[in-house]
Design a protein around this motif. Structure first.
Motif, PDB file in Angstrom:
ATOM      1  N   THR A 265      49.787 -33.243 -46.405  1.00 32.13           N
ATOM      2  CA  THR A 265      48.503 -32.408 -45.913  1.00 32.13           C
ATOM      3  C   THR A 265      47.846 -32.647 -47.400  1.00 32.13           C
ATOM      4  N   CYS A 266      46.591 -32.211 -47.056  1.00 34.66           N
ATOM      5  CA  CYS A 266      45.561 -32.234 -48.121  1.00 34.66           C
ATOM      6  C   CYS A 266      45.787 -30.995 -49.093  1.00 34.66           C
TER       7      CYS A 266
ATOM      8  N   VAL B 111      46.502 -35.335 -43.738  1.00 37.38           N
ATOM      9  CA  VAL B 111      45.934 -36.739 -44.253  1.00 37.38           C
ATOM     10  C   VAL B 111      46.254 -37.987 -43.504  1.00 37.38           C
TER      11      VAL B 111
ATOM     12  N   CYS C  17      41.741 -37.389 -46.695  1.00 39.17           N
ATOM     13  CA  CYS C  17      41.314 -36.048 -45.641  1.00 39.17           C
ATOM     14  C   CYS C  17      39.928 -36.114 -45.451  1.00 39.17           C
ATOM     15  N   GLU C  18      39.514 -36.081 -44.347  1.00 33.06           N
ATOM     16  CA  GLU C  18      38.303 -36.097 -43.738  1.00 33.06           C
ATOM     17  C   GLU C  18      37.194 -35.108 -44.506  1.00 33.06           C
ATOM     18  N   GLU C  19      37.581 -34.140 -44.762  1.00 38.75           N
ATOM     19  CA  GLU C  19      36.815 -32.989 -45.778  1.00 38.75           C
ATOM     20  C   GLU C  19      36.744 -33.055 -47.037  1.00 38.75           C
ATOM     21  N   CYS C  20      37.978 -33.464 -47.656  1.00 41.21           N
ATOM     22  CA  CYS C  20      37.933 -33.512 -49.249  1.00 41.21           C
ATOM     23  C   CYS C  20      38.249 -34.904 -49.929  1.00 41.21           C
TER      24      CYS C  20
ATOM     25  N   VAL D 106      49.888 -36.198 -52.110  1.00 38.79           N
ATOM     26  CA  VAL D 106      49.915 -35.451 -50.985  1.00 38.79           C
ATOM     27  C   VAL D 106      51.790 -35.542 -50.468  1.00 38.79           C
TER      28      VAL D 106
ATOM     29  N   CYS E  11      42.718 -28.272 -48.718  1.00 41.87           N
ATOM     30  CA  CYS E  11      42.419 -27.545 -47.856  1.00 41.87           C
ATOM     31  C   CYS E  11      43.525 -27.623 -46.644  1.00 41.87           C
ATOM     32  N   SER E  12      44.727 -28.169 -46.736  1.00 38.76           N
ATOM     33  CA  SER E  12      45.936 -28.198 -45.941  1.00 38.76           C
ATOM     34  C   SER E  12      45.696 -29.175 -44.760  1.00 38.76           C
ATOM     35  N   ALA E  13      44.739 -29.661 -44.602  1.00 36.37           N
ATOM     36  CA  ALA E  13      44.784 -30.631 -43.420  1.00 36.37           C
ATOM     37  C   ALA E  13      45.454 -31.554 -43.492  1.00 36.37           C
TER      38      ALA E  13
END
Length: 177
Positions: free
Chosen positions: A138-139, A146, A121-124, A132, A142-144
């Motif tokens: 999804t992350c 992956v 995940c780009e954020e986490c 996943v 944060c649910s983004a």
């Protein structure tokens, strides 16, 4: 027994000691008087190195079994004096034990990297397939969405390091042990 000069002439040992006792600690070892027992105050006086640095270096070496002390008590004052000696004979066994410990850690990590599929995940950060898959890739934080993460470069580096340590130790083995 390995002498101080011989010990410090070995680049690998010198690097090991530098990592643990720093340049000031190496200065102390380079100036350490010949065989015998010395109090920390005597060592500071004989070497011209700050007493706190001498004490810190001696305790660090003691923790790694590269120095030992004998404690004596002054019968009149009750003060304790610590007389220190270096254990240069222990340098190779201590480094070998540390290499074996690092080898165990790297072998386990290599096995983990080999047995898992990773997603990022780009954020986490990085997650395993199991982390996943239940959340539809999804992350979990944060649910983004992956993306698959290729760990081949890391796995290759781990395997090379494991092989190098095995070569240093004169043992056989592979990263998949």
């Amino acid at each position: 027994m390995v002498g101080i000069d011989e010990m410090l002439a070995d680049p690998a040992i010198r690097a090991y000691l530098l990592r643990h006792i720093g340049n000031e600690g190496l200065d102390l070892l380079e100036r350490f008087p010949p065989a015998g027992e010395y109090s920390d105050e005597e060592l500071a006086e004989k070497t011209g190195i700050n007493l706190n640095t001498v004490r810190h270096t001696l305790y660090t070496l003691y923790e790694r079994r590269l120095a030992e002390y004998r404690r004596i008590k002054d019968p009149e004052s009750g003060w304790l004096t610590y007389l220190w000696t270096l254990r240069t004979d222990m340098v190779y066994p201590v480094i070998r034990e540390e290499l074996e410990r690092v080898l165990e850690i790297l072998t386990k990590r290599s096995k983990y990297e080999e047995e898992n599929d990773f997603f990022i995940c780009e954020e986490c950060g990085i997650f395993t397939f199991n982390d996943v898959s239940d959340s539809n890739f999804t992350c979990p934080n944060c649910s983004a969405p992956v993306k698959h993460f290729d760990n081949e470069m890391l796995l290759g580096a781990l395997k090379r390091r494991v092989a190098a340590i095995h070569a240093t130790l004169g043992t056989t083995g592979s990263a998949s042990e």
